[in-house]
Design an enzyme around this catalytic site. Structure first.
Site, PDB file in Angstrom:
ATOM      1  N   TYR A  57     -33.405  -9.078  16.830  1.00 29.60           N
ATOM      2  CA  TYR A  57     -33.964  -7.750  16.555  1.00 29.60           C
ATOM      3  C   TYR A  57     -33.940  -6.907  17.829  1.00 29.60           C
ATOM      4  O   TYR A  57     -34.310  -7.391  18.894  1.00 29.60           O
ATOM      5  CB  TYR A  57     -35.414  -7.866  16.067  1.00 29.60           C
ATOM      6  CG  TYR A  57     -35.535  -7.686  14.577  1.00 29.60           C
ATOM      7  CD1 TYR A  57     -35.053  -6.541  13.960  1.00 29.60           C
ATOM      8  CD2 TYR A  57     -36.126  -8.664  13.779  1.00 29.60           C
ATOM      9  CE1 TYR A  57     -35.149  -6.374  12.591  1.00 29.60           C
ATOM     10  CE2 TYR A  57     -36.223  -8.504  12.408  1.00 29.60           C
ATOM     11  CZ  TYR A  57     -35.736  -7.349  11.817  1.00 29.60           C
ATOM     12  OH  TYR A  57     -35.828  -7.174  10.467  1.00 29.60           O
ATOM     13  N   GLU A  59     -34.822  -3.109  17.898  1.00 34.61           N
ATOM     14  CA  GLU A  59     -35.181  -1.710  17.647  1.00 34.61           C
ATOM     15  C   GLU A  59     -35.249  -0.932  18.958  1.00 34.61           C
ATOM     16  O   GLU A  59     -35.805  -1.416  19.952  1.00 34.61           O
ATOM     17  CB  GLU A  59     -36.544  -1.613  16.950  1.00 34.61           C
ATOM     18  CG  GLU A  59     -36.488  -1.876  15.471  1.00 34.61           C
ATOM     19  CD  GLU A  59     -36.799  -3.309  15.126  1.00 34.61           C
ATOM     20  OE1 GLU A  59     -36.530  -4.189  15.980  1.00 34.61           O
ATOM     21  OE2 GLU A  59     -37.311  -3.537  14.022  1.00 34.61           O
ATOM     22  N   ASP A 204     -16.898  14.537   8.692  1.00 34.45           N
ATOM     23  CA  ASP A 204     -17.007  13.152   8.219  1.00 34.45           C
ATOM     24  C   ASP A 204     -15.571  12.625   8.174  1.00 34.45           C
ATOM     25  O   ASP A 204     -14.816  12.929   7.257  1.00 34.45           O
ATOM     26  CB  ASP A 204     -17.655  13.125   6.831  1.00 34.45           C
ATOM     27  CG  ASP A 204     -17.655  11.724   6.229  1.00 34.45           C
ATOM     28  OD1 ASP A 204     -16.997  10.829   6.790  1.00 34.45           O
ATOM     29  OD2 ASP A 204     -18.318  11.532   5.186  1.00 34.45           O
ATOM     30  N   THR A 231     -17.197   5.841   9.156  1.00 35.92           N
ATOM     31  CA  THR A 231     -17.312   4.399   9.035  1.00 35.92           C
ATOM     32  C   THR A 231     -16.393   3.789  10.084  1.00 35.92           C
ATOM     33  O   THR A 231     -15.561   4.480  10.676  1.00 35.92           O
ATOM     34  CB  THR A 231     -16.867   3.910   7.633  1.00 35.92           C
ATOM     35  OG1 THR A 231     -15.602   4.482   7.342  1.00 35.92           O
ATOM     36  CG2 THR A 231     -17.873   4.307   6.574  1.00 35.92           C
ATOM     37  N   LYS A 234     -12.393   1.433   7.984  1.00 35.31           N
ATOM     38  CA  LYS A 234     -11.240   1.903   7.191  1.00 35.31           C
ATOM     39  C   LYS A 234     -10.008   1.910   8.103  1.00 35.31           C
ATOM     40  O   LYS A 234      -9.615   0.851   8.570  1.00 35.31           O
ATOM     41  CB  LYS A 234     -11.567   3.271   6.585  1.00 35.31           C
ATOM     42  CG  LYS A 234     -12.765   3.202   5.603  1.00 35.31           C
ATOM     43  CD  LYS A 234     -13.010   4.509   4.902  1.00 35.31           C
ATOM     44  CE  LYS A 234     -14.081   4.381   3.838  1.00 35.31           C
ATOM     45  NZ  LYS A 234     -15.418   4.777   4.289  1.00 35.31           N
ATOM     46  N   ARG A 240     -17.420  -3.588   8.856  1.00 32.18           N
ATOM     47  CA  ARG A 240     -18.111  -2.653   7.970  1.00 32.18           C
ATOM     48  C   ARG A 240     -19.282  -2.038   8.741  1.00 32.18           C
ATOM     49  O   ARG A 240     -20.164  -2.760   9.213  1.00 32.18           O
ATOM     50  CB  ARG A 240     -18.621  -3.469   6.788  1.00 32.18           C
ATOM     51  CG  ARG A 240     -18.963  -2.725   5.548  1.00 32.18           C
ATOM     52  CD  ARG A 240     -18.805  -3.632   4.357  1.00 32.18           C
ATOM     53  NE  ARG A 240     -17.396  -3.769   4.055  1.00 32.18           N
ATOM     54  CZ  ARG A 240     -16.681  -2.879   3.362  1.00 32.18           C
ATOM     55  NH1 ARG A 240     -17.249  -1.805   2.889  1.00 32.18           N
ATOM     56  NH2 ARG A 240     -15.403  -3.081   3.135  1.00 32.18           N
TER      57      ARG A 240
END
Ligand code: DSN
Length: 425
Positions: A57, A59, A204, A231, A234, A240
């Site tokens: 973790y 954060e 985008d 993203t 692609k 991903r």
């Protein structure tokens, strides 16, 4: 992967899962992937994704976390940010978005207040769900207004309409970018209109990030865009995930960081950030620029076959990695029928609605396909031409089992002649 994973622990502990993973490995190895938003990652990227960073973790951001034990997470996140900035020629990057949708939503909340207006491309003309389709939650927070293509047969955007809507609706943000559009945008026009009405500009570029990184198409930052979302899985050929890039404003970069965490997401997926960093290093190589150019050449080879056979392509053809064919209007086969028969012969793509659609979302007129994945496998123009010919033959002979069986064999031979590579460097 080019070779079946051995999966020793999964096989023993959860054989059903192991069987499904092997099934997918076999599907990928023996078929041809033409979904334009899919690709294959390197083994180095797989190693990062399967690494111990999934346990951690973190954060916060490098140097300012809410949990201890961050020596190595800070290292990978800093490297990922530096590489992203170098790749896209910008000053700031946030590499934490889990994917494209949170990247877009995080960006909207960073740049706009609830109730503000956002101007984006209509979904039926190539825009994306997260650009404000009524089925998404985001439309409860912002007022989305639309621009369209002037002529679906050339793909030209109606920039007069874009300006008129901008002058009338006073958007806080003008959005360029798409999910099913095959031409380049005139970024300068977006920037000029945005400056006229005092709006931010956001691109985008999820579909074309790899083409921009590989310098095969224009970079919206060269025209003064404020931010880019994307993203990473692609054309960019990474894991991903998502990213937000900020051209030069430190103030905007701070707003984006706050919006992603704590505004929208919890702990960043550090294994994915490690894999993004690995993919960005791959994309910084000259070989990646060759790859990006070859994606375009292969798409052009497929374009020629479809046009020669009299099948209408939206936009009149392609200037990027994807093609959108009106199979229903051209040969009376629906998008669903075409998708199904191509699945049967081992060629994967997706049905897609087209501008001026007369059918349903579940069985539209079009198919959308593209060349990023087959180009990763090493197919060039001659093989891309062959794939396009096999596609059309299968679609036309969709009720002829003997023809389909023959095509399935040819697709398998082609796939096995061009195995999925383990490495790109
Ligand atoms: N699902 C992606 C695509 O195929 O374009 C966009 O979210």
């Amino acid at each position: 992967m080019s070779t079946a994973q051995s999966l020793p622990y999964m096989q023993k502990q959860d054989p059903k899962m192991a069987e499904a993973v092997r099934g997918e490995e076999n599907r990928e190895a023996t078929g041809l992937e033409l979904v334009p938003s899919e690709n294959y990652i390197s083994q180095a990227c797989h190693e990062a994704l399967g690494s111990v960073f999934t346990n951690k973790y973190s954060e916060g951001y490098p140097g300012a976390r809410y949990y201890g034990g961050q020596d190595f997470t800070d290292t990978i996140e800093t490297i990922a940010i530096d590489r992203a900035c170098k790749l896209f020629d910008c000053k700031y990057a946030n590499v934490q978005p889990h994917s494209g949708a949170p990247a877009n939503i995080g960006a909207y909340f960073a740049l706009c207040e609830a109730g503000d207006t956002i101007l984006g491309m209509d979904l039926s003309h190539g825009g994306h769900l997260t650009h404000g389709h009524p089925v998404t939650h985001i439309t409860k927070s912002f007022n989305f207004v639309r621009y369209h293509m002037k002529n679906p047969d050339t793909g030209e955007i109606d920039y007069e309409e874009l300006r008129e809507v901008a002058l009338r609706e006073k958007p806080k943000l003008i959005l360029a970018g798409f999910s099913a559009y095959s031409r380049e945008l005139d970024y300068q026009k977006f920037v000029d209109i945005a400056r006229e009405v005092g709006a931010y500009t956001m691109a985008d570029m999820a579909h074309i990030a790899g083409l921009i990184a590989g310098k095969a198409v224009k970079n919206p930052f060269d025209y003064g865009f404020d931010i880019i979302t994307s993203t990473t899985h692609k054309t960019l050929r990474g894991p991903r995930g998502g990213i937000i890039l900020i051209r030069e404003s430190e103030e905007l970069a701070k707003k984006i960081d706050k919006s992603i965490f704590p505004g929208l997401q919890g702990g960043p997926h550090m294994h994915s950030i490690a894999a993004k960093a690995v993919a960005f290093k791959e994309a910084l190589t000259p070989a990646f620029q060759d790859y990006a150019q070859q994606i375009l050449k292969n798409a052009k080879a497929m374009e020629k076959v479809f046009l020669d056979k009299g099948i209408r392509l939206l936009g009149g053809g392609t200037s990027n990695h994807l093609l959108l064919a009106d199979v229903y209007g051209s040969i009376g086969v629906t998008g669903q029928e075409a998708e199904t028969v191509l699945d049967e012969v081992g060629i994967t793509l997706n049905k897609n609605s087209i501008a001026g659609e007369t059918r349903t979302m579940f069985d539209p007129s079009g198919i959308r396909f593209g060349t990023p994945a087959i180009t990763t496998r090493g197919l060039k123009e001659a093989e891309s031409t062959r794939v396009a010919e096999l596609m059309i033959e299968a679609i036309i002979n969709r009720e002829n089992t003997a023809v389909k069986d023959r095509i399935r064999v040819k697709v398998k031979v082609l796939a096995e002649t061009f195995p999925i590579p383990d490495s790109f460097v």
